[in-house]
Design an enzyme around this catalytic site. Structure first.
Site, PDB file in Angstrom:
ATOM      1  N   PHE A  66       0.829  -1.209   0.000  1.00  0.00           N
ATOM      2  CA  PHE A  66       0.000   0.000   0.000  1.00  0.00           C
ATOM      3  C   PHE A  66       0.865   1.261   0.000  1.00  0.00           C
ATOM      4  CE2 PHE A  66      -2.595   3.335   1.982  1.00  0.00           C
ATOM      5  CZ  PHE A  66      -3.690   3.306   1.120  1.00  0.00           C
ATOM      6  N   THR A  95     -10.085 -11.903   3.444  1.00  0.00           N
ATOM      7  CA  THR A  95     -10.827 -10.655   3.245  1.00  0.00           C
ATOM      8  C   THR A  95     -10.473 -10.059   1.888  1.00  0.00           C
ATOM      9  OG1 THR A  95      -9.096  -9.299   4.197  1.00  0.00           O
ATOM     10  CG2 THR A  95     -10.731 -10.216   5.731  1.00  0.00           C
ATOM     11  N   HIS A  97      -8.761  -7.457   1.324  1.00  0.00           N
ATOM     12  CA  HIS A  97      -7.662  -6.494   1.430  1.00  0.00           C
ATOM     13  C   HIS A  97      -6.873  -6.398   0.129  1.00  0.00           C
ATOM     14  CE1 HIS A  97      -5.236 -10.153   2.073  1.00  0.00           C
ATOM     15  NE2 HIS A  97      -4.241  -9.420   1.636  1.00  0.00           N
TER      16      HIS A  97
HETATM   17  C1  DLZ Z   1      -2.250  -5.406   5.729  1.00  0.00           C
HETATM   18  C2  DLZ Z   1      -1.636  -6.145   4.595  1.00  0.00           C
HETATM   19  C3  DLZ Z   1      -2.139  -7.397   4.220  1.00  0.00           C
HETATM   20  C4  DLZ Z   1      -3.276  -8.050   4.924  1.00  0.00           C
HETATM   21  N1  DLZ Z   1      -1.585  -8.074   3.216  1.00  0.00           N
HETATM   22  C5  DLZ Z   1      -0.557  -7.543   2.538  1.00  0.00           C
HETATM   23  C6  DLZ Z   1       0.030  -8.248   1.450  1.00  0.00           C
HETATM   24  O1  DLZ Z   1      -0.349  -9.366   1.074  1.00  0.00           O
HETATM   25  N2  DLZ Z   1       1.052  -7.641   0.794  1.00  0.00           N
HETATM   26  C7  DLZ Z   1       1.535  -6.392   1.136  1.00  0.00           C
HETATM   27  O2  DLZ Z   1       2.476  -5.903   0.492  1.00  0.00           O
HETATM   28  N3  DLZ Z   1       0.992  -5.723   2.179  1.00  0.00           N
HETATM   29  C8  DLZ Z   1      -0.029  -6.267   2.872  1.00  0.00           C
HETATM   30  N4  DLZ Z   1      -0.574  -5.592   3.922  1.00  0.00           N
HETATM   31  C9  DLZ Z   1       0.056  -4.327   4.368  1.00  0.00           C
HETATM   32  C10 DLZ Z   1      -0.434  -3.080   3.605  1.00  0.00           C
HETATM   33  O3  DLZ Z   1       0.132  -3.028   2.298  1.00  0.00           O
HETATM   34  C11 DLZ Z   1       0.005  -1.816   4.374  1.00  0.00           C
HETATM   35  O4  DLZ Z   1       1.376  -1.828   4.600  1.00  0.00           O
HETATM   36  C12 DLZ Z   1      -0.699  -1.688   5.724  1.00  0.00           C
HETATM   37  O5  DLZ Z   1      -2.101  -1.751   5.555  1.00  0.00           O
HETATM   38  C13 DLZ Z   1      -0.344  -0.366   6.430  1.00  0.00           C
HETATM   39  O6  DLZ Z   1      -0.751   0.752   5.634  1.00  0.00           O
END
Ligand code: DLZ
Length: 158
Positions: A66, A95, A97
């Site tokens: 993110f 979920t 996400h």
């Molecule tokens: C929270 C989260 C989840 C559940 N899964 C991933 C993922 O599979 N790959 C990834 O790069 N980041 C994930 N994150 C973290 C989010 O990208 C982000 O860092 C957090 O929501 C904090 O803003």
């Protein structure tokens, strides 16, 4: 799915311009770092293979995918950086996400690229499970970090 025709791992060096003076920013998500490290290594190898100088490659990390957008923006706004390569792995879970993150990153990186008029490549591996991600990090579907670097190099010669 990567195919033999679409897999940028096979891009030919002759198709690209001289990148020996170009500077590259790489943003790598720490989430799934065992995979993003391999993707990043593939990207760096590709830049070096095509003539980039090691000192011209700037690797930065962000917590998760993110945050790739803001990381990309921090790099793209630096005048000396010619192209940005973004690397992350988002694996589907219980979920939605992954949907939110993937769309946010795709839109965010597009905006950064257009705002700063620089290549910002999308090295985000988005899969249903860990195995599919590993297949794309040096496995049977190549290395998406290589492809992200190849795309950035190609766009520099646009
Ligand atoms: C929270 C989260 C989840 C559940 N899964 C991933 C993922 O599979 N790959 C990834 O790069 N980041 C994930 N994150 C973290 C989010 O990208 C982000 O860092 C957090 O929501 C904090 O803003």
């Amino acid at each position: 799915m990567a195919t033999s025709l679409k897999n940028l791992n096979d891009y030919k060096k002759e198709g690209f311009g001289d990148i020996s003076e170009k500077k590259f920013g790489i943003v790598v998500a720490d989430w799934h770092s065992e995979i993003t490290d391999v993707l990043c290594a593939g990207a760096i190898d590709t830049l070096l293979k095509h003539g980039a100088q090691k000192e011209h490659i700037f690797r930065n990390t962000v917590p998760g995918s993110f945050e790739l957008t803001l990381g990309a923006q921090f790099l793209a706004m630096q005048e000396e950086i010619d192209a940005v390569i973004c690397i992350g792995v988002v694996i589907k879970g219980d979920t939605k996400h992954d949907d939110y993150i993937n769309h946010a990153v795709a839109n965010g990186l597009t905006n950064v690229s257009l705002k700063f008029n620089k290549p910002v490549s999308f090295g985000l591996v988005t899969t249903n499970n860990l195995e599919q991600a590993l297949d794309r990090a040096g496995g049977k579907h190549g290395n998406k970090g290589v492809e992200a670097a190849a795309a950035a190099i190609h766009m520099l010669s646009f």
